[in-house]
Write a protein that holds these residues in place. Structure first.
Motif, PDB file in Angstrom:
ATOM      1  N   VAL A   1       0.797  -1.310   0.153  1.00 25.11           N
ATOM      2  CA  VAL A   1      -0.056   0.126  -0.002  1.00 25.11           C
ATOM      3  C   VAL A   1       0.884   1.310  -0.064  1.00 25.11           C
ATOM      4  N   LEU A   2       0.601   2.031  -1.151  1.00 21.45           N
ATOM      5  CA  LEU A   2       1.376   3.417  -1.013  1.00 21.45           C
ATOM      6  C   LEU A   2       1.134   4.315   0.221  1.00 21.45           C
ATOM      7  N   SER A   3       2.122   5.012   0.658  1.00 26.05           N
ATOM      8  CA  SER A   3       1.902   5.961   1.748  1.00 26.05           C
ATOM      9  C   SER A   3       0.943   7.244   1.153  1.00 26.05           C
ATOM     10  N   LYS A   4       0.330   7.989   2.023  1.00 26.39           N
ATOM     11  CA  LYS A   4      -0.293   9.217   1.794  1.00 26.39           C
ATOM     12  C   LYS A   4       0.607  10.039   0.791  1.00 26.39           C
ATOM     13  N   LYS A   5       1.933  10.335   1.328  1.00 22.96           N
ATOM     14  CA  LYS A   5       2.867  11.098   0.442  1.00 22.96           C
ATOM     15  C   LYS A   5       3.037  10.478  -1.068  1.00 22.96           C
ATOM     16  N   GLU A   6       3.399   9.248  -0.991  1.00 17.44           N
ATOM     17  CA  GLU A   6       3.524   8.604  -2.339  1.00 17.44           C
ATOM     18  C   GLU A   6       2.181   8.742  -3.051  1.00 17.44           C
ATOM     19  N   LEU A   7       1.109   8.698  -2.582  1.00 14.05           N
ATOM     20  CA  LEU A   7      -0.207   8.896  -3.222  1.00 14.05           C
ATOM     21  C   LEU A   7      -0.297  10.327  -3.916  1.00 14.05           C
ATOM     22  N   GLU A   8       0.195  11.103  -3.336  1.00 10.98           N
ATOM     23  CA  GLU A   8       0.422  12.739  -3.732  1.00 10.98           C
ATOM     24  C   GLU A   8       1.101  12.926  -4.758  1.00 10.98           C
ATOM     25  N   ILE A   9       2.095  12.055  -4.972  1.00 11.39           N
ATOM     26  CA  ILE A   9       3.308  12.297  -5.969  1.00 11.39           C
ATOM     27  C   ILE A   9       2.836  11.705  -7.237  1.00 11.39           C
ATOM     28  N   VAL A  10       1.999  10.534  -7.039  1.00  8.32           N
ATOM     29  CA  VAL A  10       1.176   9.913  -8.042  1.00  8.32           C
ATOM     30  C   VAL A  10       0.047  10.706  -8.555  1.00  8.32           C
ATOM     31  N   HIS A  11      -0.548  11.265  -7.956  1.00  5.59           N
ATOM     32  CA  HIS A  11      -1.776  12.175  -8.138  1.00  5.59           C
ATOM     33  C   HIS A  11      -1.106  13.585  -8.962  1.00  5.59           C
ATOM     34  N   GLN A  12       0.046  14.045  -8.623  1.00  5.71           N
ATOM     35  CA  GLN A  12       0.679  15.020  -9.137  1.00  5.71           C
ATOM     36  C   GLN A  12       1.077  14.697 -10.508  1.00  5.71           C
ATOM     37  N   VAL A  13       1.703  13.421 -10.818  1.00  5.29           N
ATOM     38  CA  VAL A  13       1.997  12.988 -11.808  1.00  5.29           C
ATOM     39  C   VAL A  13       0.962  12.810 -12.923  1.00  5.29           C
ATOM     40  N   VAL A  14      -0.356  12.128 -12.397  1.00  7.05           N
ATOM     41  CA  VAL A  14      -1.325  11.809 -13.256  1.00  7.05           C
ATOM     42  C   VAL A  14      -2.019  13.427 -13.803  1.00  7.05           C
ATOM     43  N   GLU A  15      -1.989  14.372 -12.873  1.00  5.17           N
ATOM     44  CA  GLU A  15      -2.315  15.631 -13.488  1.00  5.17           C
ATOM     45  C   GLU A  15      -1.541  16.326 -14.222  1.00  5.17           C
ATOM     46  N   LEU A  16      -0.179  16.104 -14.395  1.00 11.00           N
ATOM     47  CA  LEU A  16       0.626  16.762 -15.326  1.00 11.00           C
ATOM     48  C   LEU A  16       0.343  16.036 -16.444  1.00 11.00           C
ATOM     49  N   MET A  17       0.188  14.880 -16.403  1.00  5.02           N
ATOM     50  CA  MET A  17       0.056  13.896 -17.724  1.00  5.02           C
ATOM     51  C   MET A  17      -1.261  14.296 -18.330  1.00  5.02           C
ATOM     52  N   THR A  18      -2.359  14.524 -17.597  1.00  2.00           N
ATOM     53  CA  THR A  18      -3.631  14.957 -18.083  1.00  2.00           C
ATOM     54  C   THR A  18      -3.749  16.192 -18.928  1.00  2.00           C
ATOM     55  N   GLU A  19      -2.888  17.330 -18.269  1.00  3.05           N
ATOM     56  CA  GLU A  19      -2.666  18.698 -18.746  1.00  3.05           C
ATOM     57  C   GLU A  19      -1.918  18.446 -19.897  1.00  3.05           C
ATOM     58  N   LYS A  20      -0.910  17.992 -20.033  1.00  3.53           N
ATOM     59  CA  LYS A  20      -0.130  17.866 -21.396  1.00  3.53           C
ATOM     60  C   LYS A  20      -0.987  17.205 -22.250  1.00  3.53           C
ATOM     61  N   GLN A  21      -1.668  16.236 -21.942  1.00  4.64           N
ATOM     62  CA  GLN A  21      -2.699  15.483 -23.070  1.00  4.64           C
ATOM     63  C   GLN A  21      -3.511  16.400 -23.513  1.00  4.64           C
ATOM     64  N   GLN A  22      -4.321  17.444 -22.853  1.00 13.11           N
ATOM     65  CA  GLN A  22      -5.260  18.270 -23.120  1.00 13.11           C
ATOM     66  C   GLN A  22      -4.761  19.184 -24.242  1.00 13.11           C
ATOM     67  N   GLU A  23      -3.452  19.793 -23.558  1.00 14.86           N
ATOM     68  CA  GLU A  23      -2.627  20.802 -24.400  1.00 14.86           C
ATOM     69  C   GLU A  23      -2.367  20.455 -25.867  1.00 14.86           C
ATOM     70  N   ASN A  24      -1.979  18.929 -26.125  1.00 12.12           N
ATOM     71  CA  ASN A  24      -1.811  18.283 -27.335  1.00 12.12           C
ATOM     72  C   ASN A  24      -2.987  18.146 -28.101  1.00 12.12           C
ATOM     73  N   ILE A  25      -4.182  17.936 -27.396  1.00  7.77           N
ATOM     74  CA  ILE A  25      -5.306  17.650 -28.021  1.00  7.77           C
ATOM     75  C   ILE A  25      -5.898  19.199 -28.471  1.00  7.77           C
ATOM     76  N   LYS A  26      -5.692  20.042 -27.865  1.00  8.08           N
ATOM     77  CA  LYS A  26      -6.111  21.555 -28.423  1.00  8.08           C
ATOM     78  C   LYS A  26      -5.363  22.122 -29.298  1.00  8.08           C
ATOM     79  N   GLY A  27      -4.042  21.726 -29.204  1.00  9.16           N
ATOM     80  CA  GLY A  27      -2.982  22.006 -30.355  1.00  9.16           C
ATOM     81  C   GLY A  27      -3.443  21.355 -31.687  1.00  9.16           C
ATOM     82  N   ASN A  28      -3.723  19.954 -31.819  1.00 11.95           N
ATOM     83  CA  ASN A  28      -4.005  19.354 -32.894  1.00 11.95           C
ATOM     84  C   ASN A  28      -5.428  19.648 -33.285  1.00 11.95           C
TER      85      ASN A  28
END
Length: 119
Positions: free
Chosen positions: A85-112
């Motif tokens: 089980v990931l700790s709360k701190k590790e979960l926060e990091i995973v959450h941040q990574v997913v948010e960054l990935m999602t934002e980048k994906q949205q930027e790519n879609i808008k650009g396309n």
């Protein structure tokens, strides 16, 4: 452990009869018994229904993992990595990574979409 053995273990753990499980997933008792007996494998729709009934992942039923976590556990802010089980701190990091990935994906879609705009 086979898929049938896993299903039987899960059913007994929930204290359900063959008939009760079959009824809950829309099958005849004999059809469900053939899953537990190893004579047939459940089709995808029944596999999903069983995973929801037992609150485990389909991977767990299929013996692809020994971690029974279902999707609901992720909604409870619990995440496992290699059975730990990931700790709360590790979960926060995973959450941040997913948010960054999602934002980048949205930027790519808008650009396309802008690139495709003929107007």
């Amino acid at each position: 452990m086979t898929v049938g053995e896993r299903l039987k273990t899960l059913r007994l753990k929930k204290r359900l009869t063959l008939r009760e499980v079959a009824s809950k997933i829309g099958l005849a008792k004999s059809s469900y018994a053939s899953y537990e007996g190893g004579y047939r494998n459940p089709p995808i729709d029944k596999l999903i229904a069983l995973a929801q009934l037992y609150q485990v992942s389909t991977d767990y039923i299929l013996n692809l993992t020994n971690v029974p976590d279902s999707v609901e556990s992720l909604q409870k802010q619990q995440l496992n990595w290699d059975g730990k089980v990931l700790s709360k701190k590790e979960l926060e990091i995973v959450h941040q990574v997913v948010e960054l990935m999602t934002e980048k994906q949205q930027e790519n879609i808008k650009g396309n979409l802008r690139h495709m705009d003929i107007g």
